[in-house]
Design a protein around this motif. Structure first.
Motif, mmCIF file in Angstrom:
data_model
loop_
_atom_site.group_PDB
_atom_site.id
_atom_site.type_symbol
_atom_site.label_atom_id
_atom_site.label_comp_id
_atom_site.label_asym_id
_atom_site.label_seq_id
_atom_site.Cartn_x
_atom_site.Cartn_y
_atom_site.Cartn_z
ATOM 1 N N GLN A 115 3.022 0.436 -0.807
ATOM 2 C CA GLN A 115 4.270 0.240 -0.073
ATOM 3 C C GLN A 115 4.030 -0.465 1.256
ATOM 4 O OE1 GLN A 115 6.607 3.782 0.089
ATOM 5 N NE2 GLN A 115 8.290 2.841 1.196
ATOM 6 N N GLU A 116 4.772 -1.556 1.486
ATOM 7 C CA GLU A 116 4.591 -2.346 2.699
ATOM 8 C C GLU A 116 5.768 -2.249 3.666
ATOM 9 O OE1 GLU A 116 3.513 -6.378 1.808
ATOM 10 O OE2 GLU A 116 2.183 -5.777 0.172
ATOM 11 N N ALA A 117 6.882 -1.699 3.230
ATOM 12 C CA ALA A 117 8.073 -1.581 4.079
ATOM 13 C C ALA A 117 8.798 -0.300 3.721
ATOM 14 C CB ALA A 117 8.994 -2.788 3.880
ATOM 15 N N PRO A 118 9.564 0.239 4.644
ATOM 16 C CA PRO A 118 10.346 1.430 4.303
ATOM 17 C C PRO A 118 11.374 1.123 3.224
ATOM 18 C CG PRO A 118 10.241 1.100 6.683
ATOM 19 C CD PRO A 118 9.727 -0.148 6.051
ATOM 20 N N ASP A 119 11.662 2.125 2.407
ATOM 21 C CA ASP A 119 12.741 2.087 1.425
ATOM 22 C C ASP A 119 12.663 0.871 0.505
ATOM 23 O OD1 ASP A 119 14.879 3.100 0.083
ATOM 24 O OD2 ASP A 119 16.381 2.412 1.507
ATOM 25 N N THR A 120 11.636 0.856 -0.315
ATOM 26 C CA THR A 120 11.459 -0.204 -1.291
ATOM 27 C C THR A 120 10.856 0.391 -2.558
ATOM 28 O OG1 THR A 120 10.421 -2.360 -1.698
ATOM 29 C CG2 THR A 120 9.163 -0.768 -0.415
ATOM 30 N N LEU A 121 11.008 -0.315 -3.655
ATOM 31 C CA LEU A 121 10.364 0.061 -4.905
ATOM 32 C C LEU A 121 9.705 -1.178 -5.496
ATOM 33 C CD1 LEU A 121 10.109 2.776 -6.458
ATOM 34 C CD2 LEU A 121 11.845 1.910 -8.032
ATOM 35 N N HIS A 122 9.033 -1.913 -4.618
ATOM 36 C CA HIS A 122 8.385 -3.167 -5.005
ATOM 37 C C HIS A 122 7.050 -3.259 -4.284
ATOM 38 C CE1 HIS A 122 7.651 -7.318 -5.946
ATOM 39 N NE2 HIS A 122 7.739 -7.681 -4.678
ATOM 40 N N ALA A 123 6.047 -3.726 -4.991
ATOM 41 C CA ALA A 123 4.710 -3.857 -4.420
ATOM 42 C C ALA A 123 4.355 -5.334 -4.284
ATOM 43 C CB ALA A 123 3.693 -3.143 -5.309
ATOM 44 N N PRO A 124 4.603 -5.950 -3.117
ATOM 45 C CA PRO A 124 4.300 -7.372 -2.948
ATOM 46 C C PRO A 124 2.812 -7.677 -3.016
ATOM 47 C CG PRO A 124 5.798 -6.575 -1.245
ATOM 48 C CD PRO A 124 5.238 -5.376 -1.932
ATOM 49 N N GLY A 125 1.986 -6.760 -2.519
ATOM 50 C CA GLY A 125 0.542 -6.989 -2.531
ATOM 51 C C GLY A 125 0.065 -7.947 -1.467
ATOM 52 N N THR A 126 0.756 -8.029 -0.338
ATOM 53 C CA THR A 126 0.343 -8.922 0.747
ATOM 54 C C THR A 126 -1.010 -8.461 1.290
ATOM 55 O OG1 THR A 126 2.685 -9.115 1.310
ATOM 56 C CG2 THR A 126 1.089 -10.004 2.878
ATOM 57 N N PRO A 127 -2.021 -9.330 1.283
ATOM 58 C CA PRO A 127 -3.392 -8.870 1.563
ATOM 59 C C PRO A 127 -3.576 -8.176 2.900
ATOM 60 C CG PRO A 127 -3.420 -11.061 0.594
ATOM 61 C CD PRO A 127 -1.989 -10.749 0.881
ATOM 62 N N SER A 128 -3.013 -8.720 3.969
ATOM 63 C CA SER A 128 -3.321 -8.206 5.301
ATOM 64 C C SER A 128 -2.277 -7.252 5.860
ATOM 65 C CB SER A 128 -3.483 -9.381 6.278
ATOM 66 O OG SER A 128 -2.284 -10.149 6.321
ATOM 67 N N THR A 129 -1.254 -6.944 5.090
ATOM 68 C CA THR A 129 -0.157 -6.121 5.592
ATOM 69 C C THR A 129 -0.492 -4.634 5.480
ATOM 70 O OG1 THR A 129 1.472 -7.789 4.991
ATOM 71 C CG2 THR A 129 2.278 -5.549 5.277
ATOM 72 N N ALA A 130 -0.118 -3.868 6.507
ATOM 73 C CA ALA A 130 -0.347 -2.422 6.486
ATOM 74 C C ALA A 130 0.420 -1.784 5.335
ATOM 75 C CB ALA A 130 0.084 -1.812 7.812
ATOM 76 N N ARG A 131 -0.173 -0.781 4.738
ATOM 77 C CA ARG A 131 0.466 -0.041 3.650
ATOM 78 C C ARG A 131 0.927 1.310 4.191
ATOM 79 N NH1 ARG A 131 -1.077 -3.075 -0.851
ATOM 80 N NH2 ARG A 131 -1.579 -5.127 0.026
ATOM 81 N N LEU A 132 2.156 1.663 3.846
ATOM 82 C CA LEU A 132 2.835 2.792 4.476
ATOM 83 C C LEU A 132 3.005 3.967 3.514
ATOM 84 C CD1 LEU A 132 5.741 0.744 6.141
ATOM 85 C CD2 LEU A 132 3.441 1.167 7.048
ATOM 86 N N PHE A 133 3.180 5.141 4.095
ATOM 87 C CA PHE A 133 3.635 6.343 3.385
ATOM 88 C C PHE A 133 2.737 6.733 2.212
ATOM 89 C CE2 PHE A 133 7.629 4.149 4.844
ATOM 90 C CZ PHE A 133 7.802 4.931 5.984
ATOM 91 N N LEU A 134 1.419 6.697 2.414
ATOM 92 C CA LEU A 134 0.498 7.176 1.381
ATOM 93 C C LEU A 134 0.555 8.707 1.374
ATOM 94 C CD1 LEU A 134 -0.604 4.275 2.135
ATOM 95 C CD2 LEU A 134 -2.818 5.108 1.365
ATOM 96 N N PRO A 135 1.038 9.332 0.305
ATOM 97 C CA PRO A 135 1.226 10.781 0.319
ATOM 98 C C PRO A 135 -0.089 11.547 0.222
ATOM 99 C CG PRO A 135 1.817 9.869 -1.813
ATOM 100 C CD PRO A 135 1.508 8.705 -0.929
ATOM 101 N N LEU A 136 -0.270 12.495 1.134
ATOM 102 C CA LEU A 136 -1.428 13.394 1.144
ATOM 103 C C LEU A 136 -2.741 12.620 1.028
ATOM 104 C CD1 LEU A 136 -0.058 16.309 -1.061
ATOM 105 C CD2 LEU A 136 0.079 16.020 1.418
ATOM 106 N N ALA A 137 -2.819 11.518 1.756
ATOM 107 C CA ALA A 137 -3.957 10.606 1.614
ATOM 108 C C ALA A 137 -5.263 11.213 2.111
ATOM 109 C CB ALA A 137 -3.677 9.295 2.342
ATOM 110 N N ARG A 138 -5.192 12.179 3.042
ATOM 111 C CA ARG A 138 -6.432 12.790 3.522
ATOM 112 C C ARG A 138 -7.121 13.608 2.433
ATOM 113 N NH1 ARG A 138 -4.695 15.049 9.428
ATOM 114 N NH2 ARG A 138 -3.561 16.474 8.068
ATOM 115 N N GLY A 139 -6.365 13.994 1.415
ATOM 116 C CA GLY A 139 -6.957 14.727 0.308
ATOM 117 C C GLY A 139 -7.408 13.852 -0.834
#
Length: 344
Positions: A115-139
């Motif tokens: 996910q690269e932007a809030p409220d989307t259901l599309h994965a653009p795959g932009t190489p250098s863009t931050a990825r958001l809202f990774l759930p429980l990523a520390r685990g």
């Protein structure tokens, strides 16, 4: 009743029964895991993997159970009833991508940074863009990164990524990843078709989880209305509260119909646009209904419902977190209008 229908119902029943091994009898485990580093229990996750839940949708040839969306949503609904924090839905999404890359189903938790932007259901795959809202990523033991390249949507595995973490209302967390490709391992040249399917299935499974959340929160509220007394009688006998309870039950019933219909469509040979439309209808309804039902559940409990010590508030907090996960009601209403044929 056809043999195939009876067999399907038996399969769904078995899935629901198996969930009893993980769904807690009370919410002490859920409370103990709130605001912990991982946000879920590794032993419970291992048990879920051993039962084949993470690979439930994968074909048997890919090491999965080969079951349909009807079984998947039944399982997600059961987990929602127990507010189970283990990240089955994002884990199953990653398992689908790994299967598309020719990899075996993972035993550890793998999260995909799509996910690269809030409220989307599309994965653009932009190489250098931050990825958001990774759930429980520390685990997570591993993080997958889809990247748009000339060959398609390539899939990489990132070693030792740096994460910025934010806590959520339900006691879990989401992370932001700023991709660094140094040392990244390429797993596949193009997982775009698998990504589209996996995102839709994750959206529908989230709707089913929310259905379980609102059903259990509503059941707790009915129990309270039957036992709490004012003026010498149970408050559930007051007509105004009965009318409100009926309205909430109607929202739950309509959500169930939408979720189960969408699962049937995804298990059929329906066209791409029809599949997307019914998923969006189910997710939009579940997002809005779950917020209405769980807010009302807290209100109908009175002052005690607003205390953190009382369990009904846990259902509202979970709905607040998941209502926008894999697309908000607004996004899915817009997608439904765009995808559903006018004659339907």
């Amino acid at each position: 009743m056809s043999d195939s229908y009876a067999e399907r119902q038996d399969s769904i029943r078995l899935v629901r029964d198996s969930a009893a091994a993980v769904v807690p009898a009370d919410f002490r485990r859920i409370r103990d895991l709130r605001f912990t580093d991982a946000g879920f229990d590794a032993a419970t996750w291992a048990e879920m993997v051993a039962m084949g839940w993470v690979s439930l949708r994968l074909p048997e040839a890919a090491g999965g159970a080969g079951l349909g969306m009807a079984e998947y949503v039944a399982l997600a609904e059961a987990l929602g009833r127990g507010l189970v924090p283990e990240p089955l839905i994002p884990g199953a999404l990653s398992a689908a991508l790994l299967a598309a890359a020719g990899q075996a189903p993972p035993e550890d938790y793998v999260v995909t940074a799509w996910q690269e932007a809030p409220d989307t259901l599309h994965a653009p795959g932009t190489p250098s863009t931050a990825r958001l809202f990774l759930p429980l990523a520390r685990g997570a033991a591993r993080i997958l990164l889809p990247v748009r390249e000339a060959s398609g949507l390539a899939l990489y595995e990132l070693p030792n990524p740096s994460l910025d973490v934010a806590m959520m209302q339900d006691g879990g967390h989401v992370a932001t990843l700023r991709p660094a490709m140094d040392g990244a391992r390429r797993l596949a040249d193009d997982v775009a078709p698998a990504m589209e399917r996996a995102l839709d299935e994750a959206a529908l499974a989230t709707a089913a989880y929310l259905l379980g959340v609102m059903e259990q929160g509503f059941a707790m509220t009915l129990g309270y209305l039957r036992t709490r007394k004012q003026f010498g009688k149970a408050i559930g006998s007051f007509q105004a509260l009965q009318h409100r309870a009926v309205d909430l039950q109607l929202q739950i019933t309509l959500t169930r119909a939408s979720v189960e219909d969408a699962a049937d469509v995804l298990d059929s040979d329906a066209g791409f646009r029809h599949r997307r439309a019914v998923v969006s209808r189910a997710k939009a309804r579940a997002a809005e209904a779950s917020m209405l039902v769980t807010r009302s559940a807290v209100q109908l409990h009175g002052a005690i419902g607003y205390t953190d010590e009382y369990d009904v508030g846990l259902f509202l907090r979970k709905a607040m977190v998941l209502a926008n996960s894999f697309g908000s009601a607004t996004l899915h209403r817009r997608r439904f209008v765009a995808e559903m044929p006018e004659e339907d």
